[in-house]
Design a protein around this motif. Sequence first.
Motif, mmCIF file in Angstrom:
data_model
loop_
_atom_site.group_PDB
_atom_site.id
_atom_site.type_symbol
_atom_site.label_atom_id
_atom_site.label_comp_id
_atom_site.label_asym_id
_atom_site.label_seq_id
_atom_site.Cartn_x
_atom_site.Cartn_y
_atom_site.Cartn_z
ATOM 1 N N TYR A 1 -2.314 33.286 4.342
ATOM 2 C CA TYR A 1 -1.956 32.233 3.390
ATOM 3 C C TYR A 1 -0.501 31.760 3.439
ATOM 4 O O TYR A 1 -0.243 30.567 3.390
ATOM 5 N N PHE A 2 0.479 32.670 3.473
ATOM 6 C CA PHE A 2 1.869 32.248 3.365
ATOM 7 C C PHE A 2 2.741 32.838 4.470
ATOM 8 O O PHE A 2 2.588 34.009 4.826
ATOM 9 N N HIS A 3 3.634 32.002 4.967
ATOM 10 C CA HIS A 3 4.716 32.455 5.833
ATOM 11 C C HIS A 3 5.767 33.141 4.969
ATOM 12 O O HIS A 3 6.074 32.681 3.861
ATOM 13 N N LEU A 4 6.322 34.249 5.427
ATOM 14 C CA LEU A 4 7.384 34.948 4.705
ATOM 15 C C LEU A 4 8.720 34.738 5.406
ATOM 16 O O LEU A 4 8.836 34.987 6.606
ATOM 17 N N GLU A 5 9.699 34.271 4.650
ATOM 18 C CA GLU A 5 11.023 34.048 5.238
ATOM 19 C C GLU A 5 11.685 35.359 5.638
ATOM 20 O O GLU A 5 12.356 35.451 6.656
ATOM 21 N N GLN A 6 11.507 36.379 4.802
ATOM 22 C CA GLN A 6 12.123 37.677 5.082
ATOM 23 C C GLN A 6 11.182 38.806 4.681
ATOM 24 O O GLN A 6 10.591 38.780 3.602
ATOM 25 N N VAL A 7 11.057 39.780 5.553
ATOM 26 C CA VAL A 7 10.341 41.010 5.235
ATOM 27 C C VAL A 7 11.024 42.137 6.008
ATOM 28 O O VAL A 7 11.379 41.980 7.173
ATOM 29 N N GLY A 8 11.273 43.255 5.340
ATOM 30 C CA GLY A 8 11.994 44.330 6.020
ATOM 31 C C GLY A 8 12.354 45.454 5.071
ATOM 32 O O GLY A 8 11.573 45.825 4.204
ATOM 33 N N ILE A 9 13.572 45.980 5.228
ATOM 34 C CA ILE A 9 14.015 47.117 4.437
ATOM 35 C C ILE A 9 15.342 46.785 3.763
ATOM 36 O O ILE A 9 16.122 45.973 4.269
ATOM 37 N N CYS A 10 15.589 47.394 2.615
ATOM 38 C CA CYS A 10 16.841 47.184 1.911
ATOM 39 C C CYS A 10 17.355 48.520 1.383
ATOM 40 O O CYS A 10 16.659 49.536 1.422
ATOM 41 N N ARG A 11 18.604 48.512 0.929
ATOM 42 C CA ARG A 11 19.271 49.712 0.400
ATOM 43 C C ARG A 11 19.280 50.844 1.427
ATOM 44 O O ARG A 11 19.084 51.999 1.105
ATOM 45 N N MET A 12 19.506 50.458 2.670
ATOM 46 C CA MET A 12 19.597 51.432 3.761
ATOM 47 C C MET A 12 21.061 51.798 3.949
ATOM 48 O O MET A 12 21.884 50.967 4.361
ATOM 49 N N SER A 13 21.426 53.037 3.640
ATOM 50 C CA SER A 13 22.808 53.483 3.724
ATOM 51 C C SER A 13 23.083 54.087 5.095
ATOM 52 O O SER A 13 22.318 54.941 5.566
ATOM 53 N N TYR A 14 24.184 53.618 5.739
ATOM 54 C CA TYR A 14 24.515 54.092 7.083
ATOM 55 C C TYR A 14 26.025 54.069 7.277
ATOM 56 O O TYR A 14 26.716 53.179 6.762
ATOM 57 N N PRO A 15 26.572 55.038 8.026
ATOM 58 C CA PRO A 15 28.004 54.988 8.340
ATOM 59 C C PRO A 15 28.303 53.865 9.329
ATOM 60 O O PRO A 15 27.487 53.576 10.214
ATOM 61 N N VAL A 16 29.468 53.241 9.168
ATOM 62 C CA VAL A 16 29.861 52.146 10.057
ATOM 63 C C VAL A 16 31.333 52.303 10.420
ATOM 64 O O VAL A 16 32.117 52.919 9.688
ATOM 65 N N HIS A 17 31.683 51.716 11.554
ATOM 66 C CA HIS A 17 33.065 51.745 12.052
ATOM 67 C C HIS A 17 33.724 50.411 11.731
ATOM 68 O O HIS A 17 33.178 49.346 12.041
ATOM 69 N N ILE A 18 34.905 50.467 11.105
ATOM 70 C CA ILE A 18 35.623 49.271 10.684
ATOM 71 C C ILE A 18 36.993 49.245 11.358
ATOM 72 O O ILE A 18 37.677 50.275 11.425
ATOM 73 N N VAL A 19 37.380 48.077 11.854
ATOM 74 C CA VAL A 19 38.741 47.902 12.362
ATOM 75 C C VAL A 19 39.414 46.794 11.561
ATOM 76 O O VAL A 19 38.763 45.894 11.036
ATOM 77 N N SER A 20 40.741 46.893 11.456
ATOM 78 C CA SER A 20 41.487 45.931 10.650
ATOM 79 C C SER A 20 42.911 45.832 11.162
ATOM 80 O O SER A 20 43.434 46.768 11.781
ATOM 81 N N LYS A 21 43.555 44.718 10.861
ATOM 82 C CA LYS A 21 44.972 44.577 11.157
ATOM 83 C C LYS A 21 45.828 45.312 10.132
ATOM 84 O O LYS A 21 47.003 45.548 10.354
ATOM 85 N N MET A 22 45.220 45.663 8.998
ATOM 86 C CA MET A 22 45.923 46.415 7.971
ATOM 87 C C MET A 22 45.650 47.904 8.157
ATOM 88 O O MET A 22 44.564 48.304 8.578
ATOM 89 N N ALA A 23 46.628 48.735 7.866
ATOM 90 C CA ALA A 23 46.439 50.188 7.956
ATOM 91 C C ALA A 23 45.512 50.658 6.822
ATOM 92 O O ALA A 23 45.587 50.118 5.714
ATOM 93 N N PRO A 24 44.660 51.647 7.129
ATOM 94 C CA PRO A 24 44.383 52.243 8.435
ATOM 95 C C PRO A 24 43.587 51.281 9.314
ATOM 96 O O PRO A 24 42.594 50.703 8.867
ATOM 97 N N SER B 1 41.708 51.727 11.832
ATOM 98 C CA SER B 1 40.371 52.172 12.218
ATOM 99 C C SER B 1 39.880 53.155 11.162
ATOM 100 O O SER B 1 40.613 54.068 10.767
ATOM 101 N N GLN B 2 38.662 52.949 10.686
ATOM 102 C CA GLN B 2 38.128 53.825 9.651
ATOM 103 C C GLN B 2 36.610 53.828 9.705
ATOM 104 O O GLN B 2 35.978 52.900 10.221
ATOM 105 N N THR B 3 36.033 54.901 9.192
ATOM 106 C CA THR B 3 34.583 54.992 9.028
ATOM 107 C C THR B 3 34.276 54.952 7.544
ATOM 108 O O THR B 3 34.910 55.650 6.749
ATOM 109 N N THR B 4 33.341 54.111 7.175
ATOM 110 C CA THR B 4 32.932 53.998 5.785
ATOM 111 C C THR B 4 31.407 53.934 5.732
ATOM 112 O O THR B 4 30.744 53.954 6.771
ATOM 113 N N THR B 5 30.863 53.876 4.549
ATOM 114 C CA THR B 5 29.412 53.842 4.382
ATOM 115 C C THR B 5 28.986 52.467 3.892
ATOM 116 O O THR B 5 29.518 51.968 2.894
ATOM 117 N N ALA B 6 28.054 51.856 4.596
ATOM 118 C CA ALA B 6 27.579 50.520 4.264
ATOM 119 C C ALA B 6 26.134 50.561 3.801
ATOM 120 O O ALA B 6 25.376 51.455 4.159
#
Length: 298
Positions: A42-65, A67-72
Amino acid sequence: MRSFPSKEERHQLFGSVPPSLGTKPLQKEDMTDIQKTERDFYFHLEQVGICRMSYPVHIVSKMAPQSQTTTAEFTLSTSLPAHQKGIHMSRLTEQLHSFYESSKPLDVNSLKELTAALARRMNQPSASVQVAFPWYMEKQSPVTGQSGLMHATIKYDVHFHEKDGWTCHVGCDTQVTTLCPCSKEISEYGAHNQRGSVSILVGLFEQASHPDDIKAVLLHIIESNASAPLYPVLKRPDEKKVTEEAYENPRFVEDITRLIAIELYEQPWIKGIQVECRNEESIHQHDAYAKCSYEKNL
């Protein structure tokens, strides 16, 4: 010392039963794949998947620090045509883990790669990734130079379509100091101030060259248009400086919202803007609030 039955016997006492032999297949290739069912759903779905998935990520920035690891927190999704019953959601988490193992910094470019990979892996024309995470930056107090860490919440919303390419939005939520212009004007001395919460979301021109560190640019735009920024550590000379800076730059929520919107509008790589400001009023139980949205017609 008291003795007890074996662990197996204890489990049986508390209700455990032997596994059922069952009649359904045990091998994946022999199992029915319900998600692959094709008929008119009957209907096309624009989005189907998963949410509230917590995972560590690597972040880089021109501001100190730098390079850092945080949780997204991730939302991963694809489109789904009306003739297909469902998607194989485990493939989304597999793709996210591959992204994690690649050790690529989380930014617009790497998320564009991830969305395209999701669409290919799921055999769908489009895919989306929404992600939010705390980004930590080192800030020094304005007079004594005392260092400490603060954080802002950064948000990415990246959508890929095999025909139209990518649509990308970046957001930044942080807090600032605000001082009431009306209080300053009518009072014999002093003025009430408060902590303001600012949230911005910008859409990017796909073909434009954007800054290497968008989050740092957005943070600067917010803080430089407030009465004063916040700091993790303030000694007395710093507190004097920040208090006087706020007094010299009184701002209503309307003022902050408009000033930030103007500076965002001036950025050639920004297509659309949304700015929200909320002041936790120190002389009221309620908050003051303002919002502005604009889309460039180019």
